[in-house]
Design an enzyme around this catalytic site. Structure first.
Site, PDB file in Angstrom:
ATOM      1  N   ASP A   9       0.726  -1.167   0.094  1.00 49.24           N
ATOM      2  CA  ASP A   9       0.360   0.024   0.124  1.00 49.24           C
ATOM      3  C   ASP A   9       1.065   1.374  -0.212  1.00 49.24           C
ATOM      4  O   ASP A   9       0.564   2.224   1.155  1.00 49.24           O
ATOM      5  CB  ASP A   9      -0.811  -0.281   1.432  1.00 49.24           C
ATOM      6  CG  ASP A   9      -0.350  -0.263   2.736  1.00 49.24           C
ATOM      7  OD1 ASP A   9       1.242  -0.395   2.283  1.00 49.24           O
ATOM      8  OD2 ASP A   9      -0.984   0.338   3.482  1.00 49.24           O
ATOM      9  N   ASP A  14       6.957   1.035   1.566  1.00 43.19           N
ATOM     10  CA  ASP A  14       6.572  -0.212   0.467  1.00 43.19           C
ATOM     11  C   ASP A  14       7.434   0.764   0.096  1.00 43.19           C
ATOM     12  O   ASP A  14       7.638  -0.770  -1.242  1.00 43.19           O
ATOM     13  CB  ASP A  14       4.928   0.385   0.873  1.00 43.19           C
ATOM     14  CG  ASP A  14       4.428   0.376   1.746  1.00 43.19           C
ATOM     15  OD1 ASP A  14       3.483  -0.655   1.279  1.00 43.19           O
ATOM     16  OD2 ASP A  14       3.767   1.181   2.540  1.00 43.19           O
ATOM     17  N   ASN A 157       1.687   1.306  17.009  1.00 45.18           N
ATOM     18  CA  ASN A 157       2.159   2.643  16.284  1.00 45.18           C
ATOM     19  C   ASN A 157       0.445   3.460  15.941  1.00 45.18           C
ATOM     20  O   ASN A 157       0.879   4.203  15.909  1.00 45.18           O
ATOM     21  CB  ASN A 157       2.706   2.414  15.040  1.00 45.18           C
ATOM     22  CG  ASN A 157       2.235   1.877  13.730  1.00 45.18           C
ATOM     23  OD1 ASN A 157       0.848   1.055  13.868  1.00 45.18           O
ATOM     24  ND2 ASN A 157       3.074   1.783  12.646  1.00 45.18           N
ATOM     25  N   GLU A 163      -0.297  -2.391  15.570  1.00 42.38           N
ATOM     26  CA  GLU A 163      -0.291  -2.165  14.528  1.00 42.38           C
ATOM     27  C   GLU A 163      -0.166  -1.220  13.076  1.00 42.38           C
ATOM     28  O   GLU A 163      -1.484  -2.796  13.146  1.00 42.38           O
ATOM     29  CB  GLU A 163       1.072  -3.298  14.546  1.00 42.38           C
ATOM     30  CG  GLU A 163       2.116  -2.463  12.743  1.00 42.38           C
ATOM     31  CD  GLU A 163       1.380  -3.002  11.358  1.00 42.38           C
ATOM     32  OE1 GLU A 163       1.768  -2.061  10.975  1.00 42.38           O
ATOM     33  OE2 GLU A 163       0.448  -4.082  11.244  1.00 42.38           O
ATOM     34  N   HIS A 238       9.793   0.003   7.147  1.00 35.39           N
ATOM     35  CA  HIS A 238       9.611  -0.830   8.221  1.00 35.39           C
ATOM     36  C   HIS A 238       9.245  -2.257   7.054  1.00 35.39           C
ATOM     37  O   HIS A 238       9.685  -3.267   7.261  1.00 35.39           O
ATOM     38  CB  HIS A 238       7.974  -1.211   7.868  1.00 35.39           C
ATOM     39  CG  HIS A 238       8.039   0.005   9.356  1.00 35.39           C
ATOM     40  ND1 HIS A 238       7.806  -0.034  10.516  1.00 35.39           N
ATOM     41  CD2 HIS A 238       7.196   1.510   9.053  1.00 35.39           C
ATOM     42  CE1 HIS A 238       7.236   1.436  11.131  1.00 35.39           C
ATOM     43  NE2 HIS A 238       7.237   1.754  10.352  1.00 35.39           N
TER      44      HIS A 238
END
Ligand code: PIR
Ligand code: CA
Length: 325
Positions: A9, A14, A157, A163, A238
Protein backbone atom coordinates in the site's frame (compact mmCIF):
# COMPACT_ATOMS: atom_id res chain seq x y z
CA UNK A 1 16.21 -17.09 -7.03
CA UNK A 2 13.31 -16.64 -4.64
CA UNK A 3 10.02 -15.99 -6.44
CA UNK A 4 7.94 -13.37 -4.72
CA UNK A 5 4.71 -11.39 -4.88
CA UNK A 6 4.80 -8.08 -2.99
CA UNK A 7 1.37 -7.07 -1.67
CA UNK A 8 1.57 -3.42 -0.62
CA UNK A 9 0.00 0.00 0.00
CA UNK A 10 2.70 2.50 -1.04
CA UNK A 11 3.54 4.20 1.23
CA UNK A 12 7.09 5.42 1.83
CA UNK A 13 8.56 2.24 3.27
CA UNK A 14 6.54 0.22 0.73
CA UNK A 15 8.32 2.18 -2.02
CA UNK A 16 11.68 1.11 -0.61
CA UNK A 17 10.42 -2.49 -0.35
CA UNK A 18 9.48 -2.41 -4.05
CA UNK A 19 12.93 -1.11 -4.97
CA UNK A 20 14.72 -3.66 -2.80
CA UNK A 21 12.68 -6.53 -4.29
CA UNK A 22 13.26 -5.35 -7.86
CA UNK A 23 16.89 -4.37 -7.31
CA UNK A 24 18.14 -7.54 -5.60
CA UNK A 25 19.48 -10.26 -7.92
CA UNK A 26 18.31 -13.15 -5.72
CA UNK A 27 14.64 -12.11 -5.94
CA UNK A 28 12.39 -12.80 -8.89
CA UNK A 29 9.60 -10.26 -8.43
CA UNK A 30 6.59 -11.92 -10.09
CA UNK A 31 4.29 -9.00 -9.44
CA UNK A 32 3.10 -6.24 -7.17
CA UNK A 33 -0.45 -6.21 -5.79
CA UNK A 34 -2.06 -3.24 -4.11
CA UNK A 35 -4.44 -2.90 -1.17
CA UNK A 36 -6.12 0.05 0.51
CA UNK A 37 -4.18 0.99 3.65
CA UNK A 38 -1.87 3.95 3.99
CA UNK A 39 -4.19 5.70 1.55
CA UNK A 40 -7.18 4.81 -0.62
CA UNK A 41 -6.82 2.06 -3.19
CA UNK A 42 -6.72 4.53 -6.11
CA UNK A 43 -3.89 6.50 -4.53
CA UNK A 44 -1.69 3.58 -3.47
CA UNK A 45 -2.15 1.89 -6.85
CA UNK A 46 -1.11 5.04 -8.65
CA UNK A 47 1.88 5.28 -6.31
CA UNK A 48 2.94 1.70 -7.05
CA UNK A 49 2.98 2.49 -10.78
CA UNK A 50 4.88 5.75 -10.15
CA UNK A 51 7.55 4.04 -8.04
CA UNK A 52 8.05 1.44 -10.77
CA UNK A 53 8.23 4.15 -13.42
CA UNK A 54 10.70 6.25 -11.40
CA UNK A 55 13.00 3.29 -10.77
CA UNK A 56 12.73 1.62 -14.18
CA UNK A 57 10.89 -1.41 -12.77
CA UNK A 58 8.58 -3.28 -15.12
CA UNK A 59 6.57 -6.04 -13.44
CA UNK A 60 2.82 -6.75 -13.39
CA UNK A 61 0.93 -4.48 -10.99
CA UNK A 62 -2.58 -5.64 -9.99
CA UNK A 63 -5.16 -3.62 -8.06
CA UNK A 64 -6.72 -5.31 -5.07
CA UNK A 65 -9.13 -4.78 -2.19
CA UNK A 66 -10.59 -1.30 -1.71
CA UNK A 67 -11.08 -1.73 2.03
CA UNK A 68 -10.90 -4.13 5.00
CA UNK A 69 -13.11 -7.22 5.45
CA UNK A 70 -15.12 -5.84 8.37
CA UNK A 71 -13.66 -2.54 9.59
CA UNK A 72 -14.24 0.86 8.07
CA UNK A 73 -11.19 1.96 6.16
CA UNK A 74 -8.80 4.25 8.06
CA UNK A 75 -5.86 5.73 6.18
CA UNK A 76 -2.48 6.91 7.56
CA UNK A 77 -2.36 10.40 6.05
CA UNK A 78 -0.61 11.77 9.14
CA UNK A 79 2.47 9.70 8.25
CA UNK A 80 2.31 9.29 4.48
CA UNK A 81 0.56 12.52 3.44
CA UNK A 82 -2.47 13.16 1.26
CA UNK A 83 -1.14 11.23 -1.75
CA UNK A 84 0.07 8.31 0.40
CA UNK A 85 3.58 9.03 -0.89
CA UNK A 86 4.14 12.76 -0.39
CA UNK A 87 7.66 14.09 -0.98
CA UNK A 88 9.23 12.63 -4.11
CA UNK A 89 8.15 13.63 -7.62
CA UNK A 90 5.68 10.92 -8.72
CA UNK A 91 5.92 10.44 -12.49
CA UNK A 92 2.82 9.43 -14.47
CA UNK A 93 2.69 5.67 -15.04
CA UNK A 94 4.67 4.47 -18.05
CA UNK A 95 2.67 1.21 -18.30
CA UNK A 96 -0.82 -0.21 -17.63
CA UNK A 97 -2.15 -2.20 -14.71
CA UNK A 98 -2.52 -5.95 -15.01
CA UNK A 99 -6.19 -6.51 -15.95
CA UNK A 100 -6.74 -9.01 -13.11
CA UNK A 101 -7.87 -8.28 -9.58
CA UNK A 102 -5.00 -8.74 -7.11
CA UNK A 103 -6.76 -11.72 -5.52
CA UNK A 104 -6.91 -13.50 -8.89
CA UNK A 105 -3.36 -12.46 -9.71
CA UNK A 106 -2.14 -14.01 -6.44
CA UNK A 107 -4.12 -17.22 -6.97
CA UNK A 108 -3.11 -17.60 -10.65
CA UNK A 109 0.54 -16.96 -9.87
CA UNK A 110 0.79 -19.27 -6.85
CA UNK A 111 -1.14 -22.08 -8.59
CA UNK A 112 0.68 -21.85 -11.95
CA UNK A 113 4.20 -22.07 -10.51
CA UNK A 114 5.73 -25.25 -9.09
CA UNK A 115 4.52 -26.15 -5.58
CA UNK A 116 6.43 -24.45 -2.76
CA UNK A 117 8.17 -21.91 -4.96
CA UNK A 118 6.19 -18.68 -4.60
CA UNK A 119 6.68 -16.50 -1.51
CA UNK A 120 4.06 -13.96 -0.49
CA UNK A 121 5.17 -10.73 1.15
CA UNK A 122 2.21 -8.71 2.44
CA UNK A 123 3.28 -5.31 3.75
CA UNK A 124 -0.10 -3.55 3.91
CA UNK A 125 -3.35 -4.73 5.53
CA UNK A 126 -3.68 -8.47 4.74
CA UNK A 127 -7.08 -8.17 3.02
CA UNK A 128 -5.97 -9.50 -0.39
CA UNK A 129 -4.21 -12.52 1.10
CA UNK A 130 -7.21 -13.41 3.29
CA UNK A 131 -9.57 -13.12 0.31
CA UNK A 132 -7.24 -15.25 -1.81
CA UNK A 133 -7.26 -17.98 0.86
CA UNK A 134 -11.06 -17.94 0.94
CA UNK A 135 -11.36 -18.01 -2.86
CA UNK A 136 -8.68 -20.68 -3.44
CA UNK A 137 -7.71 -22.48 -0.20
CA UNK A 138 -5.13 -24.59 -2.05
CA UNK A 139 -2.76 -21.60 -2.15
CA UNK A 140 -2.01 -22.29 1.53
CA UNK A 141 -0.32 -25.59 0.76
CA UNK A 142 1.07 -24.43 -2.57
CA UNK A 143 2.87 -21.25 -1.43
CA UNK A 144 6.41 -21.59 -0.14
CA UNK A 145 6.26 -19.01 2.63
CA UNK A 146 4.59 -15.84 3.80
CA UNK A 147 6.71 -13.06 5.24
CA UNK A 148 4.47 -10.34 6.62
CA UNK A 149 5.24 -6.86 7.86
CA UNK A 150 2.73 -6.37 10.62
CA UNK A 151 2.01 -6.70 14.30
CA UNK A 152 4.40 -6.49 17.20
CA UNK A 153 4.79 -8.21 20.55
CA UNK A 154 5.76 -5.20 22.65
CA UNK A 155 4.15 -2.21 20.95
CA UNK A 156 1.77 -0.72 18.44
CA UNK A 157 1.85 2.44 16.38
CA UNK A 158 -1.86 3.27 16.08
CA UNK A 159 -2.86 2.21 19.59
CA UNK A 160 -0.55 0.99 22.39
CA UNK A 161 -0.97 -2.57 21.10
CA UNK A 162 -2.14 -2.06 17.52
CA UNK A 163 0.25 -2.00 14.56
CA UNK A 164 -1.37 -0.35 11.52
CA UNK A 165 -1.45 -3.27 9.02
CA UNK A 166 -2.98 -5.71 11.51
CA UNK A 167 -5.13 -3.12 13.29
CA UNK A 168 -6.58 -1.86 9.97
CA UNK A 169 -7.92 -5.32 9.06
CA UNK A 170 -7.61 -7.64 12.08
CA UNK A 171 -9.95 -10.32 10.71
CA UNK A 172 -7.82 -10.64 7.57
CA UNK A 173 -4.67 -10.86 9.71
CA UNK A 174 -6.15 -13.63 11.85
CA UNK A 175 -7.02 -15.60 8.70
CA UNK A 176 -3.42 -15.27 7.49
CA UNK A 177 -1.85 -16.20 10.87
CA UNK A 178 -4.15 -19.22 11.39
CA UNK A 179 -3.64 -20.71 7.93
CA UNK A 180 -1.39 -23.77 7.92
CA UNK A 181 1.60 -22.33 6.06
CA UNK A 182 5.06 -21.06 6.90
CA UNK A 183 4.53 -17.53 8.26
CA UNK A 184 7.18 -15.10 9.47
CA UNK A 185 6.01 -12.04 11.35
CA UNK A 186 8.19 -8.97 10.95
CA UNK A 187 6.59 -6.63 13.48
CA UNK A 188 7.40 -3.23 14.91
CA UNK A 189 9.86 -4.74 17.42
CA UNK A 190 12.02 -5.58 14.41
CA UNK A 191 11.27 -2.72 12.04
CA UNK A 192 11.95 -0.04 14.64
CA UNK A 193 15.57 -1.27 14.43
CA UNK A 194 15.63 -0.50 10.68
CA UNK A 195 15.99 3.27 10.66
CA UNK A 196 17.01 5.33 7.65
CA UNK A 197 19.85 6.87 9.63
CA UNK A 198 21.99 9.79 8.48
CA UNK A 199 24.72 7.27 7.76
CA UNK A 200 22.47 5.22 5.45
CA UNK A 201 21.20 8.37 3.76
CA UNK A 202 24.79 9.45 3.08
CA UNK A 203 25.58 6.10 1.50
CA UNK A 204 22.53 6.36 -0.76
CA UNK A 205 23.41 9.98 -1.62
CA UNK A 206 26.87 8.85 -2.67
CA UNK A 207 25.30 6.61 -5.35
CA UNK A 208 23.90 9.70 -7.12
CA UNK A 209 21.35 9.74 -9.95
CA UNK A 210 17.54 9.68 -10.08
CA UNK A 211 16.88 6.55 -7.99
CA UNK A 212 19.07 7.79 -5.15
CA UNK A 213 17.31 11.15 -5.30
CA UNK A 214 13.87 9.46 -5.17
CA UNK A 215 14.86 7.40 -2.11
CA UNK A 216 16.26 10.44 -0.30
CA UNK A 217 13.06 12.41 -1.02
CA UNK A 218 11.01 9.50 0.38
CA UNK A 219 13.03 9.47 3.60
CA UNK A 220 13.03 13.24 3.95
CA UNK A 221 9.22 13.41 3.94
CA UNK A 222 8.54 10.41 6.16
CA UNK A 223 11.45 11.43 8.39
CA UNK A 224 9.72 14.72 9.08
CA UNK A 225 6.35 13.10 9.91
CA UNK A 226 8.06 10.51 12.15
CA UNK A 227 9.83 13.32 14.00
CA UNK A 228 6.56 15.17 14.49
CA UNK A 229 4.27 12.25 15.33
CA UNK A 230 6.62 9.82 17.13
CA UNK A 231 9.70 11.92 17.95
CA UNK A 232 11.87 9.38 16.11
CA UNK A 233 15.32 10.56 15.03
CA UNK A 234 15.00 8.75 11.67
CA UNK A 235 12.13 6.95 9.90
CA UNK A 236 11.79 3.14 10.11
CA UNK A 237 11.98 1.33 6.75
CA UNK A 238 9.36 -1.20 7.94
CA UNK A 239 8.34 -2.96 4.74
CA UNK A 240 11.81 -3.40 3.30
CA UNK A 241 12.62 -5.62 6.31
CA UNK A 242 10.23 -8.32 5.07
CA UNK A 243 11.88 -8.31 1.64
CA UNK A 244 15.33 -8.30 3.25
CA UNK A 245 14.47 -11.38 5.32
CA UNK A 246 13.43 -13.27 2.19
CA UNK A 247 16.65 -12.28 0.41
CA UNK A 248 18.80 -13.43 3.32
CA UNK A 249 17.17 -15.08 6.35
CA UNK A 250 20.26 -14.28 8.43
CA UNK A 251 19.27 -10.59 8.35
CA UNK A 252 16.81 -11.40 11.14
CA UNK A 253 16.75 -13.56 14.24
CA UNK A 254 13.46 -15.39 14.77
CA UNK A 255 11.76 -17.24 17.60
CA UNK A 256 8.82 -19.65 17.36
CA UNK A 257 5.57 -18.38 18.80
CA UNK A 258 1.81 -18.70 18.66
CA UNK A 259 0.34 -15.50 17.29
CA UNK A 260 -3.36 -14.69 17.55
CA UNK A 261 -5.00 -11.43 16.60
CA UNK A 262 -7.28 -9.86 19.21
CA UNK A 263 -10.60 -9.27 17.45
CA UNK A 264 -12.81 -7.96 20.23
CA UNK A 265 -10.77 -6.19 22.89
CA UNK A 266 -12.02 -2.79 23.95
CA UNK A 267 -8.48 -1.34 24.04
CA UNK A 268 -6.56 -4.12 22.35
CA UNK A 269 -8.40 -4.82 19.09
CA UNK A 270 -5.80 -5.60 16.44
CA UNK A 271 -3.14 -6.71 18.94
CA UNK A 272 -0.95 -9.64 17.90
CA UNK A 273 -1.07 -11.70 21.10
CA UNK A 274 2.25 -13.54 21.00
CA UNK A 275 3.18 -16.54 23.12
CA UNK A 276 6.81 -17.56 22.58
CA UNK A 277 7.95 -21.14 22.77
CA UNK A 278 10.73 -21.48 25.35
CA UNK A 279 12.65 -18.41 24.30
CA UNK A 280 14.76 -16.95 27.10
CA UNK A 281 13.50 -13.53 28.07
CA UNK A 282 10.33 -13.85 26.02
CA UNK A 283 6.81 -14.18 27.30
CA UNK A 284 5.86 -17.85 27.53
CA UNK A 285 2.87 -19.53 29.15
CA UNK A 286 3.32 -23.11 27.91
CA UNK A 287 1.81 -25.74 30.17
CA UNK A 288 -0.40 -23.30 32.02
CA UNK A 289 -2.96 -22.50 29.35
CA UNK A 290 -3.79 -25.10 26.74
CA UNK A 291 -4.50 -22.31 24.30
CA UNK A 292 -1.93 -20.22 22.47
CA UNK A 293 0.50 -23.14 22.27
CA UNK A 294 0.44 -23.69 18.51
CA UNK A 295 3.97 -22.34 18.06
CA UNK A 296 3.98 -22.20 14.30
CA UNK A 297 4.86 -18.58 13.56
CA UNK A 298 8.44 -17.34 13.18
CA UNK A 299 8.54 -14.02 14.97
CA UNK A 300 11.42 -11.69 14.14
CA UNK A 301 13.25 -10.24 17.14
CA UNK A 302 16.66 -8.91 16.05
CA UNK A 303 17.82 -7.15 12.88
CA UNK A 304 21.35 -7.36 11.48
CA UNK A 305 21.45 -3.68 10.61
CA UNK A 306 24.68 -3.73 8.66
CA UNK A 307 23.49 -6.52 6.31
CA UNK A 308 20.18 -4.71 5.90
CA UNK A 309 21.85 -1.40 5.08
CA UNK A 310 24.15 -3.09 2.56
CA UNK A 311 21.15 -4.65 0.79
CA UNK A 312 19.44 -1.26 0.44
CA UNK A 313 22.54 0.47 -0.96
CA UNK A 314 23.23 -2.43 -3.32
CA UNK A 315 19.66 -2.34 -4.70
CA UNK A 316 19.83 1.44 -5.26
CA UNK A 317 23.12 0.96 -7.14
CA UNK A 318 21.74 -1.81 -9.38
CA UNK A 319 18.52 0.07 -10.20
CA UNK A 320 20.56 3.19 -10.97
CA UNK A 321 22.74 1.38 -13.49
CA UNK A 322 19.61 0.07 -15.26
CA UNK A 323 17.68 3.35 -15.22
CA UNK A 324 20.62 5.40 -16.53
CA UNK A 325 21.49 2.94 -19.32
C1 PIR B 1 3.52 3.15 9.06
C2 PIR B 1 2.40 2.61 8.41
C3 PIR B 1 1.13 3.00 8.84
C4 PIR B 1 1.00 3.87 9.91
C5 PIR B 1 2.12 4.38 10.55
N1 PIR B 1 1.98 5.21 11.63
C6 PIR B 1 3.39 4.02 10.11
C7 PIR B 1 2.46 1.55 7.33
C8 PIR B 1 3.81 1.15 6.74
O1 PIR B 1 3.74 1.18 5.31
C9 PIR B 1 4.03 -0.30 7.20
O2 PIR B 1 3.64 -1.25 6.23
C10 PIR B 1 3.13 -0.49 8.38
N2 PIR B 1 1.97 0.30 7.97
C11 PIR B 1 3.74 -0.10 9.71
O3 PIR B 1 2.78 -0.04 10.68
CA1 CA C 1 2.95 -0.70 4.05
Amino acid sequence: MAKMILDCDPGHDDAIAIMLAAGNPSIELLGITTVAGNQTLDKVTRNALSVCTAAGIRVPVARGAAGPLVNHQVVAGDIHGDSGLDGPYLPPASFDLDPRHAVDFIIDTVMSHEPKTVNLVPVGPFTNIALAIRKEPRIVERAKSVVVMGGGYTRGNVTPTGEFNVWADPEAAEIVFRADWDVTMIGLDLTHQALASVELQDRVRAVGGPVSEFVLDVWEFVGSTYRKVFEFSAPPIHDACAVAALIDPSVITVAKADVHVELSGRWTKGMTVTNFQDTPGMHHTGGVAAELTDFRTNVATQLDWSKFGDQIVDAVERLTVKVIA
